[in-house]
Design an enzyme around this catalytic site. Structure first.
Site, PDB file in Angstrom:
ATOM      1  N   GLY A   1       0.830  -1.196   0.000  1.00 17.53           N
ATOM      2  CA  GLY A   1       0.000   0.000   0.000  1.00 17.53           C
ATOM      3  C   GLY A   1       0.863   1.244   0.000  1.00 17.53           C
ATOM      4  O   GLY A   1       0.615   2.192   0.749  1.00 17.53           O
ATOM      5  N   HIS A   2       1.887   1.229  -0.842  1.00 13.63           N
ATOM      6  CA  HIS A   2       2.754   2.388  -0.975  1.00 13.63           C
ATOM      7  C   HIS A   2       3.580   2.253  -2.256  1.00 13.63           C
ATOM      8  O   HIS A   2       3.581   1.192  -2.891  1.00 13.63           O
ATOM      9  CB  HIS A   2       3.678   2.526   0.243  1.00 13.63           C
ATOM     10  CG  HIS A   2       4.619   1.379   0.431  1.00 13.63           C
ATOM     11  ND1 HIS A   2       4.498   0.458   1.436  1.00 13.63           N
ATOM     12  CD2 HIS A   2       5.708   1.001  -0.270  1.00 13.63           C
ATOM     13  CE1 HIS A   2       5.459  -0.431   1.338  1.00 13.63           C
ATOM     14  NE2 HIS A   2       6.207  -0.118   0.309  1.00 13.63           N
ATOM     15  N   ALA A   3       4.266   3.339  -2.588  1.00 16.62           N
ATOM     16  CA  ALA A   3       5.246   3.318  -3.685  1.00 16.62           C
ATOM     17  C   ALA A   3       6.548   3.865  -3.137  1.00 16.62           C
ATOM     18  O   ALA A   3       6.579   4.471  -2.061  1.00 16.62           O
ATOM     19  CB  ALA A   3       4.762   4.176  -4.849  1.00 16.62           C
ATOM     20  N   HIS A   4       7.618   3.626  -3.873  1.00 26.44           N
ATOM     21  CA  HIS A   4       8.924   4.185  -3.508  1.00 26.44           C
ATOM     22  C   HIS A   4       9.395   5.109  -4.609  1.00 26.44           C
ATOM     23  O   HIS A   4       9.139   4.885  -5.791  1.00 26.44           O
ATOM     24  CB  HIS A   4       9.944   3.058  -3.321  1.00 26.44           C
ATOM     25  CG  HIS A   4       9.721   2.266  -2.080  1.00 26.44           C
ATOM     26  ND1 HIS A   4      10.110   2.704  -0.841  1.00 26.44           N
ATOM     27  CD2 HIS A   4       9.115   1.071  -1.890  1.00 26.44           C
ATOM     28  CE1 HIS A   4       9.781   1.808   0.074  1.00 26.44           C
ATOM     29  NE2 HIS A   4       9.170   0.803  -0.536  1.00 26.44           N
TER      30      HIS A   4
ATOM     31  N   ARG B   1       2.328  -0.696  -4.908  1.00 29.65           N
ATOM     32  CA  ARG B   1       2.200  -2.152  -4.757  1.00 29.65           C
ATOM     33  C   ARG B   1       1.393  -2.509  -3.521  1.00 29.65           C
ATOM     34  O   ARG B   1       1.501  -1.848  -2.478  1.00 29.65           O
ATOM     35  CB  ARG B   1       3.563  -2.846  -4.709  1.00 29.65           C
ATOM     36  CG  ARG B   1       4.291  -2.945  -3.381  1.00 29.65           C
ATOM     37  CD  ARG B   1       4.874  -1.640  -2.907  1.00 29.65           C
ATOM     38  NE  ARG B   1       5.694  -0.957  -3.858  1.00 29.65           N
ATOM     39  CZ  ARG B   1       6.979  -1.224  -4.055  1.00 29.65           C
ATOM     40  NH1 ARG B   1       7.588  -2.101  -3.298  1.00 29.65           N
ATOM     41  NH2 ARG B   1       7.671  -0.546  -4.934  1.00 29.65           N
TER      42      ARG B   1
END
Ligand code: TYD
Length: 140
Positions: A57-60, A104
């Site tokens: 539940g995040h992106a980089h 993701r």
């Protein structure tokens, strides 16, 4: 250097790793530049994941990563703001390579599933985008 917002789910792919078969148990190794296209700076594990939970539940912004199912299975939903890809991981000798700038979520964990994540940077909260609307703005 890749432009930060430009990556798509089609730049993420499955990498087949070694599987050294042994009567006493198999071995898989991951080496920088032999198996994955980045220097390994950190390895972390996810385990004891309660049924029905999701992770990620995040992106980089910068981090590149390989995610493998050390045991059990789960799905990885990739999202570049336009396209989505849903990938099932269930074999320890296959990993999913994820570029920076990809949202993701890890879902549908089997019982006893364990995730190994191999990362190109040490932990840095400033590298995370944890808000989906902010991610969409980042990708424009
Ligand atoms: P997070 O990255 O949100 O987990 P996931 O993406 O698997 O759902 O991390 C969960 C917590 O663990 C959060 O408080 C940050 C912390 N953490 C570290 O301290 N170091 C690390 O290397 C990682 C991956 C997480």
């Amino acid at each position: 250097m890749e432009e930060k917002g430009k990556s798509t789910v089609f730049d993420c792919h499955i990498i087949q790793l070694s599987r050294i078969e042994n009567a006493t148990g198999n071995v898989t190794s991951v080496s920088s530049y032999q198996d994955i296209p980045f220097d390994i700076k950190r390895v972390y594990y996810l385990y004891d994941i309660p049924g029905g939970e999701s992770r990620g539940g995040h992106a980089h912004k910068r981090l590149e990563q390989l995610i493998t199912a050390a045991s059990g299975s789960f799905n990885v939903v990739l999202d570049d703001g336009k396209n989505k890809k849903n990938i099932n991981l269930n074999l320890p000798n296959y990993g999913l390579f994820i570029r920076p700038g990809i949202w993701r979520e890890l879902v549908n964990f089997s019982s006893g599933a364990a995730v190994i994540a191999i990362a190109s940077t040490i932990y840095d909260e400033d590298d995370y985008i944890r808000d989906y609307q902010e991610f969409i703005r980042y990708k424009i």
